[in-house]
Write a protein that holds these residues in place. Structure first.
Motif, PDB file in Angstrom:
ATOM      1  N   ALA A   1      63.892 -10.379  33.337  1.00  0.00           N
ATOM      2  CA  ALA A   1      63.394 -11.505  32.524  1.00  0.00           C
ATOM      3  C   ALA A   1      64.013 -12.815  33.004  1.00  0.00           C
ATOM      4  CB  ALA A   1      63.715 -11.258  31.052  1.00  0.00           C
ATOM      5  N   ASP A   2      65.317 -12.770  33.308  1.00  0.00           N
ATOM      6  CA  ASP A   2      65.993 -13.997  33.794  1.00  0.00           C
ATOM      7  C   ASP A   2      65.370 -14.457  35.121  1.00  0.00           C
ATOM      8  OD1 ASP A   2      67.626 -13.851  31.620  1.00  0.00           O
ATOM      9  OD2 ASP A   2      69.370 -13.050  32.693  1.00  0.00           O
ATOM     10  N   ILE A   3      65.143 -13.516  36.030  1.00  0.00           N
ATOM     11  CA  ILE A   3      64.588 -13.917  37.346  1.00  0.00           C
ATOM     12  C   ILE A   3      63.183 -14.501  37.164  1.00  0.00           C
ATOM     13  CG2 ILE A   3      63.983 -13.168  39.692  1.00  0.00           C
ATOM     14  CD1 ILE A   3      65.975 -10.894  39.428  1.00  0.00           C
ATOM     15  N   LEU A   4      62.404 -13.863  36.273  1.00  0.00           N
ATOM     16  CA  LEU A   4      61.051 -14.391  36.011  1.00  0.00           C
ATOM     17  C   LEU A   4      61.123 -15.860  35.619  1.00  0.00           C
ATOM     18  CD1 LEU A   4      58.864 -12.006  33.823  1.00  0.00           C
ATOM     19  CD2 LEU A   4      58.126 -13.283  35.819  1.00  0.00           C
ATOM     20  N   GLU A   5      62.036 -16.148  34.708  1.00  0.00           N
ATOM     21  CA  GLU A   5      62.163 -17.546  34.258  1.00  0.00           C
ATOM     22  C   GLU A   5      62.621 -18.459  35.387  1.00  0.00           C
ATOM     23  OE1 GLU A   5      62.801 -16.942  29.476  1.00  0.00           O
ATOM     24  OE2 GLU A   5      64.563 -17.126  30.764  1.00  0.00           O
TER      25      GLU A   5
ATOM     26  N   ILE B   1      60.189  -8.831  41.585  1.00  0.00           N
ATOM     27  CA  ILE B   1      61.201  -9.290  40.617  1.00  0.00           C
ATOM     28  C   ILE B   1      61.907  -8.088  39.978  1.00  0.00           C
ATOM     29  CG2 ILE B   1      61.440 -10.353  38.309  1.00  0.00           C
ATOM     30  CD1 ILE B   1      59.540 -12.535  39.276  1.00  0.00           C
ATOM     31  N   PHE B   2      61.141  -7.079  39.606  1.00  0.00           N
ATOM     32  CA  PHE B   2      61.779  -5.889  39.027  1.00  0.00           C
ATOM     33  C   PHE B   2      62.744  -5.257  40.048  1.00  0.00           C
ATOM     34  CE2 PHE B   2      58.249  -5.708  35.829  1.00  0.00           C
ATOM     35  CZ  PHE B   2      59.047  -5.585  34.697  1.00  0.00           C
ATOM     36  N   GLN B   3      62.305  -5.245  41.307  1.00  0.00           N
ATOM     37  CA  GLN B   3      63.165  -4.641  42.323  1.00  0.00           C
ATOM     38  C   GLN B   3      64.450  -5.455  42.483  1.00  0.00           C
ATOM     39  OE1 GLN B   3      62.308  -5.188  46.300  1.00  0.00           O
ATOM     40  NE2 GLN B   3      63.462  -3.405  47.013  1.00  0.00           N
ATOM     41  N   LYS B   4      64.306  -6.778  42.536  1.00  0.00           N
ATOM     42  CA  LYS B   4      65.483  -7.655  42.674  1.00  0.00           C
ATOM     43  C   LYS B   4      66.417  -7.514  41.465  1.00  0.00           C
ATOM     44  CE  LYS B   4      64.521 -10.408  46.376  1.00  0.00           C
ATOM     45  NZ  LYS B   4      63.979  -9.289  47.136  1.00  0.00           N
ATOM     46  N   ALA B   5      65.842  -7.183  40.311  1.00  0.00           N
ATOM     47  CA  ALA B   5      66.655  -7.034  39.103  1.00  0.00           C
ATOM     48  C   ALA B   5      67.448  -5.728  39.109  1.00  0.00           C
ATOM     49  CB  ALA B   5      65.760  -7.084  37.867  1.00  0.00           C
TER      50      ALA B   5
END
Ligand code: NAP
Ligand code: G3P
Length: 487
Positions: free
Chosen positions: A82-86, A202-206
């Protein structure tokens, strides 16, 4: 465009398999063009059946470990996503604008809403509890028999998303699936797949472990049947048209499904309604993102006594809608996803006018732009009364009374949502009780959010219930362990 969004991320032409973005073995690629100016945005692989097998096998293997992880650990990954998405909102919303022609505000709101959705999913999962049942409440039962009811993941979830919310309607499947211990094969809509792959990245980076999310790209018409009938898919979570939903339901046989499908949401306006409130909500509900929302208001059923007044108010507002290219300014009406869709909408408008519909505003098409169109005196013989246009056209059907409004509303093959505008709470409850839909909105436009509310369609609008807790429950099953105490 290409340089910024795709090369930087290094995911173009690739697939996410077992934790790595790797070149596809396929020698066939699908060009993704922008509906705004037809520019080439990128290419995604049309994956082969063998590649699909590998992706599913990897998910199946990864699920063995993933289901054993703690919910707290899974939640931390979701918070990070969620943070990366933002952080990536500027890039990702630009990509949404280019790939699916969202206006800037809607694109940004989709990204923010998705981050909120993901966080709420983690919070909800952390607070979900099992239960203990005692056996003595059933005749012949005993206190010595105790059922411990817990939840288990289903296995490999196939998440298929549509073009219109490539980020939100992907994440709203992926996040509840993985928080529950499932792994996910993610097949985005082809138009929308660059945004979908961006989300997967993004999910992968998270920190989503290898194999917990794998991507499949390729045209649904070519690879879809193979994927949905694959023996190692344990659950299908699909959003898209009723036509494709019905096909999947037919061929997937015993595989359980959750489906969000098409709609023909009615706004019922009674003679005592606050017409300003109704007009404001109806226009926002019918025309935002050019009507390309399952929950868009797709017909108005208004009592004769106030029909002229309502039409006048709607006309005033529809005439003010700003049409254009979202790259240039904030607009209300964007180009439709492709020319074929615009031609379909134009056909519905022509049919209605030919059969006596009164054109109040619009009626014009330029390539894939359909100008906001309002048609009065629509009747049941016109296709526009029943078809889902997925475009900026709103039919008005005048009715004699409440009973006629309910009858026409329920004649539809769809049953997603309905609005009722009235100042009389008794009428609102009466109508809500009679409508064959998943949700009735009293004095508001039809809409899905807030996203923790239950969201469902009846009849040809869907199977099962979404909404954060509901989605987690749908993608998990109850396990009952019965303890028989020694006497
Ligand atoms: P669509 O044409 O039905 O496509 C939806 C998804 O299904 C895409 O990923 C598509 O892939 C895939 N697909 C196509 N054929 C398939 C097959 N045989 N097997 C498996 N998958 C297949 O829908 P759309 O045009 O993207 O979206 C618009 C429709 O979705 C509207 O009817 C709208 O009402 C509905 N929708 C409903 C909701 C809801 O919550 N109820 C929300 C949003 C949209 P390709 O892109 O590769 O063809
Ligand atoms: O059409 C997809 C659905 O998620 C729409 O959400 O909030 O625009 O009604 P909303």
């Amino acid at each position: 465009m290409k340089e910024i969004y795709l090369n930087d991320l290094n995911i173009e032409l690739k697939k996410l398999l077992n934790g790595k973005w790797i070149e596809s073995d396929s020698d066939t690629y699908i060009d993704i063009h922008s509906p705004l100016n037809n520019s080439l945005l990128g290419k995604v692989p049309a994956m082969s059946k063998e590649e699909v097998d590998l992706a599913i096998e990897s998910c199946k293997e990864a699920q063995k470990k993933w289901k054993l992880t703690n919910i707290f650990e899974r939640s931390e990954i979701l918070y990070k996503a969620a943070d990366i998405l933002e952080e990536k909102i500027d890039e990702l919303s630009e990509l949404l604008i280019m790939e699916v022609a969202k206006d800037r505000e809607s694109a940004r709101s989709e990204v923010n809403r998705t981050a909120d959705f993901i966080r709420f999913t983690a919070d909800t999962a952390k607070n979900m509890q099992g239960e203990i049942l005692q056996g003595d409440s059933f005749k012949g039962g005993t206190k010595d028999k105790i059922a411990m009811v817990t939840r288990e993941p289903l296995g490999v979830v196939l998440a298929i998303s549509p073009f219109n919310y490539p980020v939100n309607l992907a994440a709203s499947k992926i996040a509840p699936a993985i928080i529950g211990g499932n792994t996910v094969i993610f097949k985005p809509a082809t138009q929308g797949s660059l945004s979908g792959l961006y989300l997967a990245n993004i999910f992968q980076k998270a920190g989503v472990p290898a194999g917990v999310i794998n991507t499949i790209t390729g045209k649904g018409s070519e690879i879809g049947d193979y994927v949905v009938t694959h023996p190692d898919i344990d659950f299908i979570n699909f959003t898209g048209s009723s036509e494709i939903g019905a096909r999947i339901s037919q061929i997937s046989k015993m595989t359980p499904t959750l489906m969000e499908l098409g709609g023909k949401d009615a706004a019922i306006v009674l003679k005592d309604a606050d017409l300003d409130l109704a007009a404001k909500n109806i226009v926002a509900g019918a025309y935002s993102y050019s009507g390309q929302r399952c929950t868009a208001i797709k017909r108005v059923l208004v009592e004769n006594e106030v029909a002229d007044k309502l039409v006048e108010k709607l006309k005033e507002k529809v005439e003010k809608l700003v049409v254009g290219n979202p790259l240039e300014k904030q607009v209300d009406i964007v180009p439709l996803i492709d020319n074929k869709s615009a031609l379909f909408v134009e056909g519905l408008i022509e049919d209605a006018i030919k059969k006596g519909g009164k054109l109040i505003v619009g009626g014009k098409r330029e390539e894939n732009i359909v100008y906001p169109t309002l048609i009065d005196n629509v009747n049941e013989k016109m296709e526009l009364a029943w078809e889902e246009p997925f475009g900026p056209v709103l039919p008005i059907l005048r009715v004699n009374n409440i009973e006629e409004a309910i009858e026409i509303a329920n004649k539809s093959q769809y049953g997603l949502q309905s609005s009722v505008f009235t100042e009389n709470i008794n009428d609102a409850f009466y109508i809500a009780g009679k409508l064959e839909v998943g949700t009735v909105q009293v004095n508001n436009k039809t809409e899905r959010g807030p996203d923790h509310f239950p969201f469902l369609g009846v009849k040809n609008s869907g199977i099962g219930v979404q909404g954060i807790r509901y989605s987690i429950e749908a993608m998990s099953r109850v396990k009952s362990t019965v303890i028989n105490l020694r006497k």
